[in-house]
Structures are given as C-alpha cells and as structure tokens.
Design a protein around this motif. Structure first.
Motif, PDB file in Angstrom:
ATOM      1  N   ARG A   1       0.847  -1.191   0.000  1.00  0.00           N
ATOM      2  CA  ARG A   1       0.000   0.000   0.000  1.00  0.00           C
ATOM      3  C   ARG A   1       0.882   1.240   0.000  1.00  0.00           C
ATOM      4  O   ARG A   1       1.760   1.382   0.846  1.00  0.00           O
ATOM      5  CB  ARG A   1      -0.905   0.039   1.238  1.00  0.00           C
ATOM      6  CG  ARG A   1      -1.853  -1.151   1.403  1.00  0.00           C
ATOM      7  CD  ARG A   1      -2.749  -1.308   0.196  1.00  0.00           C
ATOM      8  NE  ARG A   1      -3.926  -2.109   0.441  1.00  0.00           N
ATOM      9  CZ  ARG A   1      -3.996  -3.429   0.354  1.00  0.00           C
ATOM     10  NH1 ARG A   1      -2.913  -4.138   0.060  1.00  0.00           N
ATOM     11  NH2 ARG A   1      -5.142  -4.066   0.545  1.00  0.00           N
ATOM     12  N   GLU A   2       0.619   2.143  -0.935  1.00  0.00           N
ATOM     13  CA  GLU A   2       1.379   3.381  -0.986  1.00  0.00           C
ATOM     14  C   GLU A   2       0.924   4.379   0.084  1.00  0.00           C
ATOM     15  O   GLU A   2       1.658   5.287   0.434  1.00  0.00           O
ATOM     16  CB  GLU A   2       1.265   4.017  -2.374  1.00  0.00           C
ATOM     17  CG  GLU A   2       2.326   3.562  -3.354  1.00  0.00           C
ATOM     18  CD  GLU A   2       2.205   2.083  -3.715  1.00  0.00           C
ATOM     19  OE1 GLU A   2       1.088   1.536  -3.647  1.00  0.00           O
ATOM     20  OE2 GLU A   2       3.231   1.456  -4.062  1.00  0.00           O
ATOM     21  N   TYR A   3      -0.282   4.193   0.597  1.00  0.00           N
ATOM     22  CA  TYR A   3      -0.763   5.139   1.596  1.00  0.00           C
ATOM     23  C   TYR A   3      -0.311   4.778   3.015  1.00  0.00           C
ATOM     24  O   TYR A   3      -0.665   5.445   3.970  1.00  0.00           O
ATOM     25  CB  TYR A   3      -2.292   5.269   1.547  1.00  0.00           C
ATOM     26  CG  TYR A   3      -3.081   4.024   1.888  1.00  0.00           C
ATOM     27  CD1 TYR A   3      -3.304   3.644   3.208  1.00  0.00           C
ATOM     28  CD2 TYR A   3      -3.645   3.243   0.886  1.00  0.00           C
ATOM     29  CE1 TYR A   3      -4.042   2.520   3.518  1.00  0.00           C
ATOM     30  CE2 TYR A   3      -4.396   2.125   1.184  1.00  0.00           C
ATOM     31  CZ  TYR A   3      -4.596   1.768   2.508  1.00  0.00           C
ATOM     32  OH  TYR A   3      -5.333   0.647   2.819  1.00  0.00           O
ATOM     33  N   VAL A   4       0.482   3.710   3.154  1.00  0.00           N
ATOM     34  CA  VAL A   4       1.054   3.318   4.430  1.00  0.00           C
ATOM     35  C   VAL A   4       2.566   3.336   4.290  1.00  0.00           C
ATOM     36  O   VAL A   4       3.109   2.702   3.382  1.00  0.00           O
ATOM     37  CB  VAL A   4       0.593   1.906   4.849  1.00  0.00           C
ATOM     38  CG1 VAL A   4       1.257   1.490   6.150  1.00  0.00           C
ATOM     39  CG2 VAL A   4      -0.919   1.866   4.989  1.00  0.00           C
ATOM     40  N   ARG A   5       3.250   4.081   5.174  1.00  0.00           N
ATOM     41  CA  ARG A   5       4.716   4.100   5.094  1.00  0.00           C
ATOM     42  C   ARG A   5       5.248   2.693   5.333  1.00  0.00           C
ATOM     43  O   ARG A   5       4.875   2.010   6.272  1.00  0.00           O
ATOM     44  CB  ARG A   5       5.292   5.065   6.136  1.00  0.00           C
ATOM     45  CG  ARG A   5       6.807   5.240   5.991  1.00  0.00           C
ATOM     46  CD  ARG A   5       7.349   6.187   7.043  1.00  0.00           C
ATOM     47  NE  ARG A   5       6.950   7.565   6.797  1.00  0.00           N
ATOM     48  CZ  ARG A   5       7.632   8.420   6.038  1.00  0.00           C
ATOM     49  NH1 ARG A   5       8.741   8.015   5.444  1.00  0.00           N
ATOM     50  NH2 ARG A   5       7.225   9.652   5.886  1.00  0.00           N
ATOM     51  N   GLY A   6       6.120   2.266   4.448  1.00  0.00           N
ATOM     52  CA  GLY A   6       6.643   0.909   4.523  1.00  0.00           C
ATOM     53  C   GLY A   6       5.861  -0.068   3.679  1.00  0.00           C
ATOM     54  O   GLY A   6       6.343  -1.155   3.359  1.00  0.00           O
ATOM     55  N   GLY A   7       4.618   0.276   3.319  1.00  0.00           N
ATOM     56  CA  GLY A   7       3.855  -0.527   2.379  1.00  0.00           C
ATOM     57  C   GLY A   7       2.985  -1.615   2.965  1.00  0.00           C
ATOM     58  O   GLY A   7       2.118  -2.160   2.279  1.00  0.00           O
ATOM     59  N   HIS A   8       3.192  -1.974   4.255  1.00  0.00           N
ATOM     60  CA  HIS A   8       2.455  -3.111   4.820  1.00  0.00           C
ATOM     61  C   HIS A   8       1.229  -2.642   5.577  1.00  0.00           C
ATOM     62  O   HIS A   8       1.302  -1.746   6.417  1.00  0.00           O
ATOM     63  CB  HIS A   8       3.346  -3.908   5.769  1.00  0.00           C
ATOM     64  CG  HIS A   8       2.604  -4.995   6.501  1.00  0.00           C
ATOM     65  ND1 HIS A   8       2.098  -6.093   5.852  1.00  0.00           N
ATOM     66  CD2 HIS A   8       2.265  -5.137   7.808  1.00  0.00           C
ATOM     67  CE1 HIS A   8       1.496  -6.877   6.726  1.00  0.00           C
ATOM     68  NE2 HIS A   8       1.576  -6.316   7.916  1.00  0.00           N
ATOM     69  N   ALA A   9       0.089  -3.273   5.290  1.00  0.00           N
ATOM     70  CA  ALA A   9      -1.151  -3.004   6.024  1.00  0.00           C
ATOM     71  C   ALA A   9      -1.856  -4.331   6.262  1.00  0.00           C
ATOM     72  O   ALA A   9      -2.079  -5.097   5.319  1.00  0.00           O
ATOM     73  CB  ALA A   9      -2.053  -2.054   5.242  1.00  0.00           C
ATOM     74  N   ASP A  10      -2.189  -4.629   7.515  1.00  0.00           N
ATOM     75  CA  ASP A  10      -2.920  -5.851   7.833  1.00  0.00           C
ATOM     76  C   ASP A  10      -4.381  -5.669   7.451  1.00  0.00           C
ATOM     77  O   ASP A  10      -5.145  -5.029   8.175  1.00  0.00           O
ATOM     78  CB  ASP A  10      -2.811  -6.164   9.330  1.00  0.00           C
ATOM     79  CG  ASP A  10      -1.518  -6.870   9.676  1.00  0.00           C
ATOM     80  OD1 ASP A  10      -1.131  -7.773   8.924  1.00  0.00           O
ATOM     81  OD2 ASP A  10      -0.906  -6.514  10.691  1.00  0.00           O
ATOM     82  N   ARG A  11      -4.785  -6.235   6.323  1.00  0.00           N
ATOM     83  CA  ARG A  11      -6.172  -6.100   5.873  1.00  0.00           C
ATOM     84  C   ARG A  11      -7.027  -7.280   6.326  1.00  0.00           C
ATOM     85  O   ARG A  11      -8.245  -7.194   6.322  1.00  0.00           O
ATOM     86  CB  ARG A  11      -6.231  -5.989   4.345  1.00  0.00           C
ATOM     87  CG  ARG A  11      -5.375  -4.904   3.725  1.00  0.00           C
ATOM     88  CD  ARG A  11      -5.649  -3.541   4.291  1.00  0.00           C
ATOM     89  NE  ARG A  11      -7.057  -3.190   4.296  1.00  0.00           N
ATOM     90  CZ  ARG A  11      -7.525  -2.068   4.824  1.00  0.00           C
ATOM     91  NH1 ARG A  11      -6.699  -1.221   5.417  1.00  0.00           N
ATOM     92  NH2 ARG A  11      -8.819  -1.804   4.782  1.00  0.00           N
ATOM     93  N   ILE A  12      -6.398  -8.386   6.686  1.00  0.00           N
ATOM     94  CA  ILE A  12      -7.125  -9.590   7.094  1.00  0.00           C
ATOM     95  C   ILE A  12      -6.465 -10.156   8.344  1.00  0.00           C
ATOM     96  O   ILE A  12      -5.238 -10.230   8.425  1.00  0.00           O
ATOM     97  CB  ILE A  12      -7.125 -10.653   5.972  1.00  0.00           C
ATOM     98  CG1 ILE A  12      -7.969 -10.182   4.784  1.00  0.00           C
ATOM     99  CG2 ILE A  12      -7.650 -11.993   6.478  1.00  0.00           C
ATOM    100  CD1 ILE A  12      -7.979 -11.165   3.629  1.00  0.00           C
ATOM    101  N   ASP A  13      -7.280 -10.562   9.318  1.00  0.00           N
ATOM    102  CA  ASP A  13      -6.793 -11.300  10.487  1.00  0.00           C
ATOM    103  C   ASP A  13      -6.564 -12.739  10.021  1.00  0.00           C
ATOM    104  O   ASP A  13      -7.511 -13.510   9.830  1.00  0.00           O
ATOM    105  CB  ASP A  13      -7.833 -11.237  11.601  1.00  0.00           C
ATOM    106  CG  ASP A  13      -7.372 -11.943  12.883  1.00  0.00           C
ATOM    107  OD1 ASP A  13      -6.535 -12.860  12.790  1.00  0.00           O
ATOM    108  OD2 ASP A  13      -7.872 -11.579  13.960  1.00  0.00           O
ATOM    109  N   LEU A  14      -5.302 -13.093   9.818  1.00  0.00           N
ATOM    110  CA  LEU A  14      -4.981 -14.386   9.215  1.00  0.00           C
ATOM    111  C   LEU A  14      -5.431 -15.561  10.074  1.00  0.00           C
ATOM    112  O   LEU A  14      -5.899 -16.577   9.549  1.00  0.00           O
ATOM    113  CB  LEU A  14      -3.478 -14.475   8.949  1.00  0.00           C
ATOM    114  CG  LEU A  14      -2.917 -13.473   7.932  1.00  0.00           C
ATOM    115  CD1 LEU A  14      -1.408 -13.616   7.836  1.00  0.00           C
ATOM    116  CD2 LEU A  14      -3.561 -13.680   6.567  1.00  0.00           C
ATOM    117  N   ALA A  15      -5.283 -15.437  11.394  1.00  0.00           N
ATOM    118  CA  ALA A  15      -5.709 -16.531  12.277  1.00  0.00           C
ATOM    119  C   ALA A  15      -7.216 -16.745  12.172  1.00  0.00           C
ATOM    120  O   ALA A  15      -7.703 -17.877  12.118  1.00  0.00           O
ATOM    121  CB  ALA A  15      -5.305 -16.226  13.712  1.00  0.00           C
TER     122      ALA A  15
END
Length: 738
Positions: free
Chosen positions: A545-559
C-alpha cells in the motif's frame, strides 16, 4: 478471573491515549481487564479514562491524589489486578491487531510460564517503522520454556517492562515492585528475568513502541538521569539477597557500565555542566561493584581513569570513525577506477553474440521471466552462454548446480557486461551499465500492470515518493525489446515508458508452466512445498500500500481467516516481495507459520510453484491475478480499501468492475464467499474466462521458446508473436531526452 490484567499509567498523553485504549479494547481476544491509572495528569487524560470506563466494563480507573511517577503509578494498579497475567502497557504505545490472541495461545502452548517475552516495532513520529534488531533471539530460544541461565541471550533484548507479560502469582510470590525515579524498568526487569524458572518467547510484533518527537522522558535533558546509579544499586542489592544469583554479578557489572556510558554518550540526556559528575559517579559505582578477579572489558577500561581520559577517548573514537570512513571512500574510489579500467579494456573487444547476461528481481537468482528464458535457451540453444548477475555470495550459493554467475560490480561482472551480445532482465539494469552499440536488451517486466507505473506516476506525487522517474526512463532507453502478454500491457508500457524499444508479443515466459500444467502439476507442487495433498489450498497474496509508510497493512486477520476456512483447508500466504524482508512477517505471520495455522510461502523462490499448489487465489490488487487465471482456477478479489488504494496509487482500470472472479468489500463478505463455496460457482468461472481472454491472449505455453528463437537466435516462429515498432519519442521530450 480474566487472562490479562493490563495496567496503563497515564500522564500528559491525552493526544495518544485513545489510540492506546482502542488498540486493547478492539482486540478480537476480549478476556482482559484494563486498570488505567491517572497519575494526576494535568491534561484531559482523567476525563478520557472515565469516558472509556463508562462504556466498557472491562476498564477500571484509578485517580491518584498526587503525581507518583511511572513506577509508582504501576504499583498503584497492581493490588487491583485479578488476571492470570500482568501486562504493563505505556499509554502512548499500542497493541498490534491480534496481539492478545497470539499471547494467550503462546501461554497455553508453553503451559503458563512465569514470563512471556514478545517482539515490538519502533514507530517513529514521522511515520517510519523499524522492527527490533534482535528479534531473531526470540526464535533462537526455541519453543520450550527455559531459564535465563539456559539462554542468557534473552537478556540482550531491550530490558524494559512492556515487552513481556508476567504470571501474577509469580510476581506476588517474589514481591516485585517498581522503584521511583527514571529507569525504573531496570530494577524490575533484571530481578524478574533472573528469578523466573520458566521463560517463553513469542516471535511476533505485539506492540508498537512510539518514538515521540518530544515528550519522551528519557530524551529530556535533566539531572534525573543520575537515577540510573541508584537503580543499579537496587539490582545489585537484589542479587546479594539471592545467593543462587551470585554468578550473574560479572554480567550485571558489565551491563551497568555499558548502560551508563551509553547515557553519557547521548547528547540530549545530561546537562553539559553535569557530564563530568555523572562520569565520576559511574566510575565509583563501577569500582564498588567490580567482582573480585574479573577482568575489565576493553571498552569499559575508560571507567578506571579520569573524566579527561574519557573525553580524549571519545574524541579519539570519533577521529577513528572519520578516518575509517575516509579510508572506505578512498578504497571505493580506487576500486571504481579499477572496474572502469576492466570495462574499458573489455569494451575494446568485439561483442560476443553467444553471450547472454541475465538478472531477475534486482539480482536475486534464477527467477521469473529471465529464469524461464534461460532454462529454455539451455534446452534449445546450448551454444549460447548464459551468465547470471547475482547481488552477493549468499545468493550465489543458492543457485542451482551448473549455473554460471558473476557478482554485481565485480571485475568478472565488468568483463561479461562489456562483451555480452544480449541482456535479459525484469528490473532496470544499474545506471553504471553502459549499452554498447549492437548489444540487445530484452526487458521482461514483472507481470501485467494494474497500478500506475513509471511516467504515469508523474501526477501522483504520493505514489512516486522516492521514485526517480526521469532516471528510470533514462535506464529504460537501453531497452530494445519489451515483452508483453496482452494488448493492455503493450499500450501501458509504451505510454509509461516513452522510450525507444519495440514491443514483442511473446507472452510471459514464466507463465508457460501454468499454461501447460497437467492434472498432476498441482500435486507435484504440493509435494515440493510440503502441503497436504487432500486439502483445499487457499493462496492469499496481498500487495503493498502506498498510503502506508513501509507498504504493509494488515487487511485480514490471518488466524481468524484460517479458522473460518475450517477443517480440510490450508491457508498459504505469499507477501509482496518488497514486504517479505521488512517487519510485515513479524506482525503475526511468522508466529502463525510456526504454529501450523498458516503456511508462509513468501520465501519460496518460484511463485509459480505456489500458484500450482493452490486451488483458489485470494488477493487484493496483486498482479498475480493476471497469471493465476491461466490455471483456470478461481480468484477472489478482496477490495476492502479500493477507494484508498486508487486514490493513493492509481490504477489503469477498475478491477472491482472488471474482476477475474467474485469481489468482497469487507471481511464478512470474504468469509461468506469462502465458507459457502460461492468462490467456485458458475459466475466465478464466467468472470475468470473473460478475464483470461482479455489478459492472457499471447500466453500459449511457448513464450520462452518464442523469446529464444525470435529475439536471441533471430529465427522465424509461428504463433501469436509479432513485433511492432512504436512511434519514436517526440524530440525534446523532457523525459525521453534527459
């Protein structure tokens, strides 16, 4: 009795307090109590706490009659705690999503240890995020509970209170309490860790440690930093009271010396007029507690001399570092001259029409489209000499047997790049590589573009932050051929890269294995990856994601997603390559992989194997979907932040209006699609067929052969491949001519 008692002392943090409390109360794991201590804060903290307590009965507020300080505020909360475990959370920090569930599961797995140590990430006021540099220690300690004596490296981690939870009975049995003053964590953490009979670790980022621009107590210039001496006196007194801990005195003595010198070295801690006094107090403490017969480490011997000696030592260290930097620069300049000389000598020799130089993903190995071309060339044109450029020796050691290679920027690299007749890459070559007349550069790209690229980013300042578009285009001016898999890509690349290449309608070589896959290909891939043969394998591939610094955004709770999929399903996660080496895995993926809840396939070299092994792809806006449809397997597009994504990065078309399968707009819709089986219904098949027809038109399973025969060997070949020469760039174009 709740599982966790979370004690949150509050003082002058009204701007951060809501975020802190929300990060706790909105966790999926709810078996907690929050004991919030208003340390007579002069701002609005007290009112905020009362507001939260009024609407959530898990929150209890203590209003102290006078300011007690951080340590004593924590102590005030202790008698009110009834949970199995104590967690001291600073009121300007936040929990990461799923953190409490991960802690609870790990505590159950480790049979309720005395202490659980987890990971954290520093989050900076300017938006950056950096994972704890010693995070590997948490994994290195293994799954079983241990003592500090069995794994002393656990004490190398930041000795603070908030990266651990503590069994309440253990704390009460030992009477642990916080002292007043600065550095109150020191005489809590060392006694706790040395006394614990069972310590466990959780290799997961559970807390965001906020690095404030101002207001951080320990970054305040003050004589209060002298408190560190008294705090270590308390540590030594504790050890003296426990004869069984006597063997730790040499370690604690060294730790104390290092800690105090670190404080002295920080320019913002001590008033300049007090630095000499602080040094002398440290030296006296160091001498007083030196264990008999123990040698003094070289880096601490300065504490045996006067303050003037320390000042001279610091100045000498700075001078030494500057000399080392100058030496490195001089050696680098000399090496560059040698490399240029090697290249110049080789460049006077004729090009070798049989030499093909390959690279992929910034020199990471035999991968992607270049890898597929290389393998096909070895099969049908063995007289061609293929040489791979790799970034370092570690990468070279992982290459398959028999692959000729050179290290980037080595003399051998200069020799082969000076004489190669062909270059094949999916990333632009370094700017230092000069294109000789007659050499042929083949650019394969990395897939069909959905998001805006190159020159199309010029009116998207946020998305092109850190991207030098003119430089990118100058390097692209070296391309002779641009491989395309469909007319959409052809138009996009010619618009996004207004350079002088020709578009080659070859298809994507890496996708040949997908197009030609037989019924057993998936089973063979599963065997290679160790996935259950009889399971439905769900591949989740999120993009950055360009709107988050670093690019990582948790969009889904994987567990939660893995649990909702149910028995007979395996959830495989493939992070975007730009995220796989950052902190994204520490946010829960590594821990879930370790526990067998999900499979982290981010390090599998060939993504084609991961696709072949799966039954369905769940993605947001990853270009992987364009390749995956070639398998004729279902795709689900999870577009819960589509508006934010398009506003920040921009896309060439609306994937939610023209998708390769069903679209979910929130997690509830995604879970319903997957659990109902709708993900593989007739509508899904219809959408997939239309998408494949549009974006897989040139992919017929012979793309790699087509590249080798038509572009490397100059032969004719039937099929969809045609080469069209685009109109040249307009003379004087600011991008093409710079």
């Amino acid at each position: 009795m709740p599982r966790f008692s979370i004690i949150v002392p509050c003082f002058k943090v009204q701007g951060f307090l809501r975020e802190c409390l929300d990060s706790v109360l909105e966790q999926s794991y709810r078996d907690v109590e929050v004991i919030a201590v208003d340390d007579r804060s002069p701002d609005g903290c007290g009112a905020i706490l009362d507001e939260y307590a009024a609407r959530d009965d898990r929150v209890r507020v203590l209003h102290l009659p006078e300011n007690a300080g951080l340590g004593r505020a924590r102590n005030a909360g202790l008698p009110h705690a009834s949970g199995d475990y104590l967690f001291f959370l600073d009121s300007d920090d936040t929990l990461t999503p799923g953190a409490l569930r991960a802690m609870a599961d790990r505590l159950d797995e480790a049979a309720d240890p005395d202490v659980l140590v987890f990971d954290y990430a520093r989050t900076y006021w300017w938006g950056g995020t950096r994972r704890n540099a010693l995070a590997h220690v948490l994994a290195d300690c293994g799954d079983a509970a241990f003592t500090a004596a069995e794994h002393p490296e656990i004490l190398d981690l930041l000795m603070v209170v908030w990266n651990k939870v503590y069994r309440r009975d253990f704390v009460e049995e030992n009477g642990f309490r916080f002292p007043p003053g600065y550095y109150e964590d020191t005489p809590w953490t060392f006694p706790v860790m040395l006394s614990a009979r069972r310590i466990a670790t959780l290799d997961r980022i559970c807390l965001n440690y906020r690095q404030r621009r101002q207001g951080n107590i320990l970054s305040t210039t003050s004589r209060k930093h002298f408190d560190i001496h008294e705090q270590y006196e308390r540590v030594f007194a504790f050890v003296d009271s426990r004869p069984e801990l006597a063997s730790w005195r040499p370690y604690l003595h060294r730790k104390m010396g290092d800690h105090c010198l670190d404080i002295l070295a920080k320019p913002d801690r001590l008033p300049p007029s007090d630095r000499g006094e602080f040094f002398r107090s440290t030296a006296a403490l160091f001498a007083r507690h030196r264990p008999a017969g123990e040698p003094v480490p070289a880096e601490l011997r300065v504490l045996r001399g006067p303050y003037a000696g320390y000042v001279a030592w610091r100045q000498g260290a700075r001078a030494g570092r500057e000399l080392a930097r100058r030496t490195v620069r001089a050696r680098g300049a000399a090496a560059a001259r040698v490399r240029r000389g090697v290249y110049a000598v080789q460049a006077r020799r004729p090009l070798d029409p049989r030499l093909v130089v390959y690279s992929a993903f910034s020199h990471r190995g035999v991968l992607g489209d270049p890898g597929a071309v290389y393998r096909k060339a070895r099969e049908i044109a063995p007289h061609l000499r293929g040489v791979w450029v790799v970034r370092d020796q570690e990468t070279a050691d992982r290459l398959p047997d028999g692959v000729e290679h050179v290290l980037l920027d080595s003399p051998a690299y200069r020799r082969v790049t000076a004489r190669a007749g062909f270059f094949v890459n999916n990333v632009n070559w370094p700017g230092t590589l000069a294109k000789r007349p007659g050499s042929v550069h083949i650019h394969t790209h990395q897939g069909t573009p959905l998001k805006l690229m190159a020159a199309d980013l010029l009116d998207r300042p946020g998305a092109r932050h850190g991207v030098d578009v003119p430089q990118m285009l100058r390097r692209a001016d070296r391309w002779d051929h641009s491989l395309v898999a469909n007319p959409h890509s052809e138009l996009v690349w010619e618009r996004a890269y207004p350079c002088h290449f020709t578009s080659a309608r070859t298809g994507s070589p890496r996708n040949d294995v997908l197009v030609t896959a037989d019924a057993q290909a998936g089973q063979r891939a599963r065997a290679r990856l160790g996935l259950p043969a009889g399971h439905t394998v769900v591949l989740y591939a999120p993009t950055r994601r360009e709107y988050v610094r670093g690019g990582h955004a948790d969009r889904i709770d994987l567990a939660r997603f893995a649990a909702d999929l149910g028995e007979g399903h395996t959830l495989v996660v493939r992070l975007h390559p730009s995220l796989a080496t950052g902190h994204a895995r520490g946010m829960g993926l590594s821990d879930l992989h370790r526990r067998g809840i999900v499979v982290d396939a981010s390090d599998v070299p060939d993504v084609e194997d991961v696709m072949l092994a799966s039954d369905v792809l769940v993605t947001d806006y990853s270009a992987l979907m364009f390749d995956y449809v070639l398998l004729d397997r279902p795709v689900v597009v999870h577009a819960d932040d589509w508006a934010a994504y398009t506003a920040s990065r921009g896309t060439y078309f609306d994937i939610t209006a023209e998708p390769p399968g069903h679209v979910s707009r929130d997690y509830r819709e995604l879970a319903a699609l997957m659990t109902s089986g709708s993900w593989r219904d007739e509508e899904s098949a219809r959408l997939r067929a239309g998408f494949r027809e549009r974006f897989g038109v040139f992919d017929d399973g012979r793309a790699a052969e087509r590249v080798v025969r038509t572009l490397l060997l100059g032969e004719e070949m039937t099929g969809p491949a045609t080469v069209r020469v685009p109109a040249p760039a307009v003379p004087g174009d600011v991008l093409a001519s710079r």
